[in-house]
Design a protein around this motif. Structure first.
Motif, PDB file in Angstrom:
ATOM      1  N   THR A 140       0.853  -1.191   0.000  1.00 29.04           N
ATOM      2  CA  THR A 140       0.000   0.000   0.000  1.00 29.04           C
ATOM      3  C   THR A 140       0.886   1.238   0.000  1.00 29.04           C
ATOM      4  O   THR A 140       0.555   2.260  -0.607  1.00 29.04           O
ATOM      5  CB  THR A 140      -0.911   0.028   1.249  1.00 29.04           C
ATOM      6  OG1 THR A 140      -1.541  -1.233   1.440  1.00 29.04           O
ATOM      7  CG2 THR A 140      -1.969   1.115   1.122  1.00 29.04           C
ATOM      8  N   TYR A 141       2.020   1.127   0.681  1.00 28.22           N
ATOM      9  CA  TYR A 141       2.939   2.253   0.868  1.00 28.22           C
ATOM     10  C   TYR A 141       4.318   1.919   0.291  1.00 28.22           C
ATOM     11  O   TYR A 141       5.345   2.071   0.958  1.00 28.22           O
ATOM     12  CB  TYR A 141       3.037   2.590   2.358  1.00 28.22           C
ATOM     13  CG  TYR A 141       1.707   2.985   2.958  1.00 28.22           C
ATOM     14  CD1 TYR A 141       1.209   4.276   2.829  1.00 28.22           C
ATOM     15  CD2 TYR A 141       0.933   2.054   3.653  1.00 28.22           C
ATOM     16  CE1 TYR A 141      -0.019   4.641   3.378  1.00 28.22           C
ATOM     17  CE2 TYR A 141      -0.295   2.405   4.201  1.00 28.22           C
ATOM     18  CZ  TYR A 141      -0.761   3.702   4.048  1.00 28.22           C
ATOM     19  OH  TYR A 141      -1.978   4.048   4.589  1.00 28.22           O
ATOM     20  N   THR A 142       4.330   1.486  -0.952  1.00 29.59           N
ATOM     21  CA  THR A 142       5.567   1.007  -1.580  1.00 29.59           C
ATOM     22  C   THR A 142       6.640   2.083  -1.643  1.00 29.59           C
ATOM     23  O   THR A 142       7.819   1.827  -1.356  1.00 29.59           O
ATOM     24  CB  THR A 142       5.262   0.503  -2.999  1.00 29.59           C
ATOM     25  OG1 THR A 142       4.106  -0.337  -2.966  1.00 29.59           O
ATOM     26  CG2 THR A 142       6.438  -0.256  -3.562  1.00 29.59           C
ATOM     27  N   TRP A 143       6.254   3.302  -2.029  1.00 31.40           N
ATOM     28  CA  TRP A 143       7.238   4.383  -2.154  1.00 31.40           C
ATOM     29  C   TRP A 143       7.781   4.803  -0.793  1.00 31.40           C
ATOM     30  O   TRP A 143       8.975   5.114  -0.655  1.00 31.40           O
ATOM     31  CB  TRP A 143       6.625   5.587  -2.857  1.00 31.40           C
ATOM     32  CG  TRP A 143       6.298   5.366  -4.300  1.00 31.40           C
ATOM     33  CD1 TRP A 143       5.066   5.144  -4.842  1.00 31.40           C
ATOM     34  CD2 TRP A 143       7.219   5.352  -5.398  1.00 31.40           C
ATOM     35  NE1 TRP A 143       5.149   4.985  -6.204  1.00 31.40           N
ATOM     36  CE2 TRP A 143       6.465   5.110  -6.572  1.00 31.40           C
ATOM     37  CE3 TRP A 143       8.593   5.520  -5.513  1.00 31.40           C
ATOM     38  CZ2 TRP A 143       7.044   5.043  -7.841  1.00 31.40           C
ATOM     39  CZ3 TRP A 143       9.173   5.444  -6.776  1.00 31.40           C
ATOM     40  CH2 TRP A 143       8.404   5.215  -7.911  1.00 31.40           C
ATOM     41  N   PRO A 186      12.966   5.381   5.609  1.00 30.04           N
ATOM     42  CA  PRO A 186      11.970   4.465   5.043  1.00 30.04           C
ATOM     43  C   PRO A 186      10.983   3.976   6.107  1.00 30.04           C
ATOM     44  O   PRO A 186      11.348   3.777   7.276  1.00 30.04           O
ATOM     45  CB  PRO A 186      12.816   3.300   4.521  1.00 30.04           C
ATOM     46  CG  PRO A 186      14.208   3.842   4.387  1.00 30.04           C
ATOM     47  CD  PRO A 186      14.346   4.874   5.456  1.00 30.04           C
ATOM     48  N   MET A 187       9.741   3.801   5.707  1.00 27.11           N
ATOM     49  CA  MET A 187       8.749   3.218   6.598  1.00 27.11           C
ATOM     50  C   MET A 187       9.141   1.773   6.900  1.00 27.11           C
ATOM     51  O   MET A 187       9.556   1.032   6.009  1.00 27.11           O
ATOM     52  CB  MET A 187       7.360   3.254   5.954  1.00 27.11           C
ATOM     53  CG  MET A 187       6.264   2.683   6.842  1.00 27.11           C
ATOM     54  SD  MET A 187       4.657   2.547   5.987  1.00 27.11           S
ATOM     55  CE  MET A 187       4.272   4.275   5.722  1.00 27.11           C
ATOM     56  N   ASP A 188       9.011   1.380   8.156  1.00 25.43           N
ATOM     57  CA  ASP A 188       9.257   0.001   8.531  1.00 25.43           C
ATOM     58  C   ASP A 188       7.945  -0.658   8.933  1.00 25.43           C
ATOM     59  O   ASP A 188       6.862  -0.064   8.823  1.00 25.43           O
ATOM     60  CB  ASP A 188      10.299  -0.102   9.642  1.00 25.43           C
ATOM     61  CG  ASP A 188       9.893   0.642  10.921  1.00 25.43           C
ATOM     62  OD1 ASP A 188       8.708   1.061  11.041  1.00 25.43           O
ATOM     63  OD2 ASP A 188      10.739   0.798  11.814  1.00 25.43           O
ATOM     64  N   ASP A 209       6.906  14.209  -2.847  1.00 25.10           N
ATOM     65  CA  ASP A 209       5.558  14.412  -3.386  1.00 25.10           C
ATOM     66  C   ASP A 209       4.885  13.077  -3.709  1.00 25.10           C
ATOM     67  O   ASP A 209       3.673  12.932  -3.536  1.00 25.10           O
ATOM     68  CB  ASP A 209       5.609  15.279  -4.648  1.00 25.10           C
ATOM     69  CG  ASP A 209       5.928  16.738  -4.350  1.00 25.10           C
ATOM     70  OD1 ASP A 209       5.800  17.144  -3.181  1.00 25.10           O
ATOM     71  OD2 ASP A 209       6.308  17.461  -5.302  1.00 25.10           O
ATOM     72  N   THR A 210       5.671  12.120  -4.161  1.00 24.77           N
ATOM     73  CA  THR A 210       5.119  10.800  -4.472  1.00 24.77           C
ATOM     74  C   THR A 210       4.618  10.119  -3.207  1.00 24.77           C
ATOM     75  O   THR A 210       3.533   9.528  -3.185  1.00 24.77           O
ATOM     76  CB  THR A 210       6.180   9.920  -5.155  1.00 24.77           C
ATOM     77  OG1 THR A 210       6.640  10.569  -6.334  1.00 24.77           O
ATOM     78  CG2 THR A 210       5.607   8.560  -5.505  1.00 24.77           C
ATOM     79  N   ILE A 211       5.397  10.217  -2.130  1.00 23.89           N
ATOM     80  CA  ILE A 211       4.990   9.598  -0.861  1.00 23.89           C
ATOM     81  C   ILE A 211       3.735  10.267  -0.310  1.00 23.89           C
ATOM     82  O   ILE A 211       2.827   9.598   0.203  1.00 23.89           O
ATOM     83  CB  ILE A 211       6.153   9.662   0.152  1.00 23.89           C
ATOM     84  CG1 ILE A 211       7.294   8.737  -0.313  1.00 23.89           C
ATOM     85  CG2 ILE A 211       5.689   9.288   1.555  1.00 23.89           C
ATOM     86  CD1 ILE A 211       8.566   8.865   0.498  1.00 23.89           C
ATOM     87  N   ALA A 212       3.665  11.588  -0.449  1.00 12.51           N
ATOM     88  CA  ALA A 212       2.463  12.310   0.003  1.00 12.51           C
ATOM     89  C   ALA A 212       1.249  11.879  -0.819  1.00 12.51           C
ATOM     90  O   ALA A 212       0.152  11.673  -0.269  1.00 12.51           O
ATOM     91  CB  ALA A 212       2.680  13.811  -0.117  1.00 12.51           C
ATOM     92  N   LYS A 213       1.435  11.716  -2.120  1.00 12.66           N
ATOM     93  CA  LYS A 213       0.346  11.264  -2.988  1.00 12.66           C
ATOM     94  C   LYS A 213      -0.096   9.851  -2.611  1.00 12.66           C
ATOM     95  O   LYS A 213      -1.299   9.534  -2.598  1.00 12.66           O
ATOM     96  CB  LYS A 213       0.817  11.310  -4.440  1.00 12.66           C
ATOM     97  CG  LYS A 213      -0.186  10.813  -5.465  1.00 12.66           C
ATOM     98  CD  LYS A 213       0.421  10.892  -6.866  1.00 12.66           C
ATOM     99  CE  LYS A 213      -0.493  10.358  -7.940  1.00 12.66           C
ATOM    100  NZ  LYS A 213       0.121  10.455  -9.282  1.00 12.66           N
ATOM    101  N   TRP A 240      -0.730   1.018  -6.941  1.00 12.71           N
ATOM    102  CA  TRP A 240       0.305   1.356  -7.917  1.00 12.71           C
ATOM    103  C   TRP A 240       0.268   2.869  -8.079  1.00 12.71           C
ATOM    104  O   TRP A 240      -0.332   3.400  -9.007  1.00 12.71           O
ATOM    105  CB  TRP A 240       0.016   0.685  -9.256  1.00 12.71           C
ATOM    106  CG  TRP A 240       0.575  -0.693  -9.405  1.00 12.71           C
ATOM    107  CD1 TRP A 240       1.349  -1.373  -8.521  1.00 12.71           C
ATOM    108  CD2 TRP A 240       0.403  -1.560 -10.537  1.00 12.71           C
ATOM    109  NE1 TRP A 240       1.675  -2.607  -9.010  1.00 12.71           N
ATOM    110  CE2 TRP A 240       1.108  -2.749 -10.249  1.00 12.71           C
ATOM    111  CE3 TRP A 240      -0.262  -1.442 -11.751  1.00 12.71           C
ATOM    112  CZ2 TRP A 240       1.151  -3.820 -11.145  1.00 12.71           C
ATOM    113  CZ3 TRP A 240      -0.218  -2.508 -12.640  1.00 12.71           C
ATOM    114  CH2 TRP A 240       0.486  -3.676 -12.347  1.00 12.71           C
ATOM    115  N   THR A 241       0.899   3.572  -7.159  1.00 13.28           N
ATOM    116  CA  THR A 241       0.864   5.034  -7.180  1.00 13.28           C
ATOM    117  C   THR A 241       1.873   5.556  -8.198  1.00 13.28           C
ATOM    118  O   THR A 241       3.071   5.301  -8.082  1.00 13.28           O
ATOM    119  CB  THR A 241       1.191   5.608  -5.797  1.00 13.28           C
ATOM    120  OG1 THR A 241       0.367   4.965  -4.818  1.00 13.28           O
ATOM    121  CG2 THR A 241       0.955   7.102  -5.754  1.00 13.28           C
ATOM    122  N   SER A 242       1.397   6.304  -9.176  1.00 10.64           N
ATOM    123  CA  SER A 242       2.297   6.853 -10.192  1.00 10.64           C
ATOM    124  C   SER A 242       3.159   7.950  -9.579  1.00 10.64           C
ATOM    125  O   SER A 242       2.687   8.748  -8.770  1.00 10.64           O
ATOM    126  CB  SER A 242       1.498   7.401 -11.372  1.00 10.64           C
ATOM    127  OG  SER A 242       0.485   8.294 -10.917  1.00 10.64           O
TER     128      SER A 242
END
Length: 272
Positions: free
Chosen positions: A10-13, A25-27, A249-253, A240-242
């Motif tokens: 869900t939180y790949t980035w 990085p998120m753990d 910005d990608t992580i916020a999205k 699959w968040t583009s």
């Protein structure tokens, strides 16, 4: 209706993609914190946070943390070979995972079908003793008929499917085809919404991720099909968040998409 879970995908980035690693990085603990925030009581920890690389102390802390928050950990891995099976079946039992999700291929490891069947057959007594079924994810290479062959030549009571809504496009199969074939065997459902857009030059298509409820999936219809077979244990939100211009910005999205997805899933009854 089965319960909803969050995933490390869900939180790949936020967890980190090779070549795009955040400073912090998120753990697994961060993922459990988000599950607590959204009142989700299950989390699937897959191969992008490999549990087999955690120390015994870290595993104990993670189990205590999840138990204290009454969050069930579903264990996932990539690379179906003997060493991984042994270690991850042990981890699945330790965390009380209701199934062990596996992506068969890993890197250049792409075993032929007969070898996969033989390996699973050899390990069926271990899965039976543990009381934990194997959930094989449809992932790019193998077609639905191949996955059915694996199940029918091993044990349908101990081997099932982790059904991803998009992955089988890599094997040339669409969702309706895959759902019709694999729904009777599905133990875990990956909700990954998407859209298919024609390229501007008209020669080809692009598959892009969407927040749940914003793409092409008819999620309530799919859930009804799965409910009819009474085999699916849980469904898991994946995204699959583009990417945006910056990783931040990608992580916020990605977080925005997760929140939007959870709100939608709640409106159709797919939430704890």
């Amino acid at each position: 209706m089965v319960g909803l879970g969050l995933s490390t995908y869900t939180y790949t980035w936020a967890i980190g993609v090779p070549g795009n690693m955040p400073q912090q990085p998120m753990d697994a603990f961060g993922l459990l914190e988000l599950a607590t925030k959204y009142h989700i009581n299950r989390v699937q920890i897959a191969d992008n946070i490999p549990l087999n690389q955690l120390s015994e102390t870290e595993l104990e802390r993670l189990k205590h943390f999840s138990d204290s928050r009454r969050i069930q950990i579903e264990v996932g891995a990539r690379g179906l070979y003997q060493e991984k099976i042994d270690k991850y079946l042990e981890l699945a039992a330790y965390f009380g995972s209701p199934f062990l999700r596996f992506v068969i291929d890993e890197g250049t490891y792409r075993p032929p079908l007969d070898e996969i069947i033989q390996l699973i057959q050899q390990n069926l007594p271990k899965f039976e003793r543990a009381g934990i079924p194997l959930a094989i994810e449809n992932h790019d290479r193998l077609k639905g008929r191949d996955l059915i062959r694996i199940i029918q030549h091993t044990d349908p009571h101990l081997v099932g499917i982790c059904l991803d809504t998009v992955n089988s496009l890599g094997a040339g199969e669409g969702l309706q085809e895959v759902l019709q074939q694999l729904a009777p065997y599905t133990l875990n459902f990956h909700i990954k919404d998407f859209s298919i857009q024609r390229k501007s030059h008209q020669m080809g298509f692009e598959v892009v991720g969407q927040p749940a409820g914003s793409g092409m999936l008819d999620i309530p219809e799919i859930m009804q099909v799965l409910d009819d077979f009474r085999k699916c244990i849980s469904c898991t939100l994946e995204l699959w968040t583009s990417p945006e211009k910056t990783l931040e910005d990608t992580i916020a999205k990605e977080r925005e998409w997760a929140e939007k997805s959870l709100k939608y899933l709640k409106t159709v009854g797919i939430i704890n």
